[in-house]
Design a protein around this motif. Sequence first.
Motif, PDB file in Angstrom:
ATOM      1  N   UNK A  35       0.514  -1.056   0.095  1.00  0.00           N
ATOM      2  CA  UNK A  35      -0.194   0.274   0.370  1.00  0.00           C
ATOM      3  C   UNK A  35       0.975   1.087   0.235  1.00  0.00           C
ATOM      4  N   UNK A  36       1.986   1.259   0.669  1.00  0.00           N
ATOM      5  CA  UNK A  36       2.558   2.479   0.900  1.00  0.00           C
ATOM      6  C   UNK A  36       3.436   3.256  -0.656  1.00  0.00           C
ATOM      7  N   UNK A  37       4.022   1.653  -1.678  1.00  0.00           N
ATOM      8  CA  UNK A  37       4.251   1.854  -2.461  1.00  0.00           C
ATOM      9  C   UNK A  37       3.137   2.481  -3.920  1.00  0.00           C
ATOM     10  N   UNK A  38       2.441   1.745  -3.495  1.00  0.00           N
ATOM     11  CA  UNK A  38       1.357   2.308  -4.902  1.00  0.00           C
ATOM     12  C   UNK A  38       1.010   3.663  -4.160  1.00  0.00           C
ATOM     13  N   UNK A  39       1.019   4.417  -2.989  1.00  0.00           N
ATOM     14  CA  UNK A  39       0.356   5.360  -2.558  1.00  0.00           C
ATOM     15  C   UNK A  39       2.139   6.541  -2.817  1.00  0.00           C
ATOM     16  N   UNK A  40       3.085   6.122  -2.767  1.00  0.00           N
ATOM     17  CA  UNK A  40       4.898   6.445  -3.337  1.00  0.00           C
ATOM     18  C   UNK A  40       4.943   6.494  -4.939  1.00  0.00           C
ATOM     19  N   UNK A  41       4.399   5.561  -5.260  1.00  0.00           N
ATOM     20  CA  UNK A  41       3.974   5.729  -7.294  1.00  0.00           C
ATOM     21  C   UNK A  41       3.192   6.701  -7.602  1.00  0.00           C
ATOM     22  N   UNK A  42       1.896   6.595  -7.304  1.00  0.00           N
ATOM     23  CA  UNK A  42       0.421   7.560  -7.064  1.00  0.00           C
ATOM     24  C   UNK A  42       1.279   8.560  -6.937  1.00  0.00           C
ATOM     25  N   UNK A  43       1.716   9.669  -5.699  1.00  0.00           N
ATOM     26  CA  UNK A  43       2.387  10.829  -5.204  1.00  0.00           C
ATOM     27  C   UNK A  43       3.233  10.702  -6.466  1.00  0.00           C
ATOM     28  N   UNK A  44       4.507  10.212  -6.563  1.00  0.00           N
ATOM     29  CA  UNK A  44       5.137  10.510  -7.220  1.00  0.00           C
ATOM     30  C   UNK A  44       4.811  10.843  -8.913  1.00  0.00           C
ATOM     31  N   UNK A  45       4.118  10.461  -9.734  1.00  0.00           N
ATOM     32  CA  UNK A  45       3.321  10.662 -10.042  1.00  0.00           C
ATOM     33  C   UNK A  45       2.771  12.032 -10.750  1.00  0.00           C
ATOM     34  N   UNK A  46       1.473  12.352 -10.146  1.00  0.00           N
ATOM     35  CA  UNK A  46       1.452  12.640  -9.871  1.00  0.00           C
ATOM     36  C   UNK A  46       2.100  14.019  -9.362  1.00  0.00           C
ATOM     37  N   UNK A  47       3.100  14.589  -8.867  1.00  0.00           N
ATOM     38  CA  UNK A  47       4.283  15.379  -8.394  1.00  0.00           C
ATOM     39  C   UNK A  47       4.679  15.746 -10.128  1.00  0.00           C
ATOM     40  N   UNK A  48       5.726  14.348 -10.977  1.00  0.00           N
ATOM     41  CA  UNK A  48       6.494  14.450 -11.626  1.00  0.00           C
ATOM     42  C   UNK A  48       5.384  15.094 -12.635  1.00  0.00           C
ATOM     43  N   UNK A  49       3.313  15.241 -12.829  1.00  0.00           N
ATOM     44  CA  UNK A  49       2.899  16.132 -13.964  1.00  0.00           C
ATOM     45  C   UNK A  49       2.779  17.308 -13.531  1.00  0.00           C
ATOM     46  N   UNK A  50       2.822  17.277 -11.693  1.00  0.00           N
ATOM     47  CA  UNK A  50       2.604  18.958 -11.586  1.00  0.00           C
ATOM     48  C   UNK A  50       4.030  19.920 -11.927  1.00  0.00           C
ATOM     49  N   UNK A  55       6.333  24.062 -16.006  1.00  0.00           N
ATOM     50  CA  UNK A  55       7.407  24.702 -16.583  1.00  0.00           C
ATOM     51  C   UNK A  55       8.989  24.686 -15.860  1.00  0.00           C
ATOM     52  N   UNK A  56       8.896  23.767 -14.719  1.00  0.00           N
ATOM     53  CA  UNK A  56      10.213  24.388 -13.829  1.00  0.00           C
ATOM     54  C   UNK A  56      11.619  23.959 -14.245  1.00  0.00           C
ATOM     55  N   UNK A  57      12.160  24.738 -14.479  1.00  0.00           N
ATOM     56  CA  UNK A  57      14.526  23.978 -14.876  1.00  0.00           C
ATOM     57  C   UNK A  57      14.494  22.956 -14.382  1.00  0.00           C
ATOM     58  N   UNK A  58      13.804  22.460 -12.559  1.00  0.00           N
ATOM     59  CA  UNK A  58      13.702  21.305 -11.655  1.00  0.00           C
ATOM     60  C   UNK A  58      13.538  19.819 -12.787  1.00  0.00           C
ATOM     61  N   UNK A  59      14.100  19.013 -13.255  1.00  0.00           N
ATOM     62  CA  UNK A  59      13.649  17.927 -14.042  1.00  0.00           C
ATOM     63  C   UNK A  59      13.303  16.460 -13.068  1.00  0.00           C
ATOM     64  N   UNK A  60      12.271  15.823 -13.889  1.00  0.00           N
ATOM     65  CA  UNK A  60      12.166  15.145 -12.508  1.00  0.00           C
ATOM     66  C   UNK A  60      12.329  13.170 -13.164  1.00  0.00           C
ATOM     67  N   UNK A  61      12.931  12.990 -12.871  1.00  0.00           N
ATOM     68  CA  UNK A  61      12.984  11.167 -13.622  1.00  0.00           C
ATOM     69  C   UNK A  61      11.959  10.092 -13.143  1.00  0.00           C
ATOM     70  N   UNK A  62      12.346   9.132 -14.355  1.00  0.00           N
ATOM     71  CA  UNK A  62      10.605   8.668 -14.121  1.00  0.00           C
ATOM     72  C   UNK A  62      10.060   8.050 -12.819  1.00  0.00           C
ATOM     73  N   UNK A  63       8.277   8.633 -12.372  1.00  0.00           N
ATOM     74  CA  UNK A  63       8.314   8.205 -11.568  1.00  0.00           C
ATOM     75  C   UNK A  63       8.338   6.505 -10.657  1.00  0.00           C
ATOM     76  N   UNK A  64       8.666   6.396  -9.685  1.00  0.00           N
ATOM     77  CA  UNK A  64       8.741   4.941  -9.171  1.00  0.00           C
ATOM     78  C   UNK A  64       7.654   4.372  -7.572  1.00  0.00           C
ATOM     79  N   UNK A  65       7.986   3.990  -7.366  1.00  0.00           N
ATOM     80  CA  UNK A  65       7.333   3.316  -6.171  1.00  0.00           C
ATOM     81  C   UNK A  65       8.507   3.110  -5.302  1.00  0.00           C
ATOM     82  N   UNK A  66       8.892   4.383  -4.946  1.00  0.00           N
ATOM     83  CA  UNK A  66       9.744   4.482  -3.793  1.00  0.00           C
ATOM     84  C   UNK A  66       9.461   6.135  -2.729  1.00  0.00           C
ATOM     85  N   UNK A  67      10.490   6.031  -2.064  1.00  0.00           N
ATOM     86  CA  UNK A  67       9.822   6.999  -1.717  1.00  0.00           C
ATOM     87  C   UNK A  67      10.912   8.449  -1.243  1.00  0.00           C
TER      88      UNK A  67
END
Length: 186
Positions: A35-50, A55-67
């Motif tokens: 459940x924690x990994x699913x939550x983290x993956x969902x969080x990072x997918x949403x953050x990457x989209x945000x 249009x940030x200069x900060x680039x995100x790696x591909x979202x993954x199920x980690x903290x």
Amino acid sequence: RIGESPVAPKFNIVCKPNNFSKAMKAITGQNELTNTQRLQLHFWEAFSSYMGNMNSVIRCQKPSAQNWMNHPLGIGGAKLTSIASNWNSETSSFGWEIRVELYLEGDQAKSWFLKLYEQKEAIERELGYALVWHNPENTKTSRIYIRKVAEVENESQWAEYFAWLHEHLEQFNRVFKPRLQEAAKR
């Protein structure tokens, strides 16, 4: 048709595997995430989209199920990292927090950390807040970070957390990147 070749079908991709499936297999070697990994993956997918929408200069790696999620600085051995952890780094107990870190690794990590630490007052004055300076012995890694207690399970709070992460990533990039570029020249 290419040139005079016979007519051939052209295929368009209609459906392909999503990041969730790939992340599950990569992290666990199986088709189940906690459940924690699913939550983290969902969080990072949403953050990457945000971040993409900002249009940030900060680039995100591909979202993954980690903290964590890494953000390259273009300097080998140094990166920015966003953290959404269910381990409170201040109390060393369970409890969600978010962090923005400058993560240093490799042979130059300790010398870079010390060069930055010599500028601690100026750096913290420029940022407008105190930082945690973590330089453990017997490792080739060091971290400088800021943290915030968070309720990551509460999706209605994510917009606030994304804005906080974005703001601090941009500040860390502005303050640390030029200093690290200078240190890397030496």
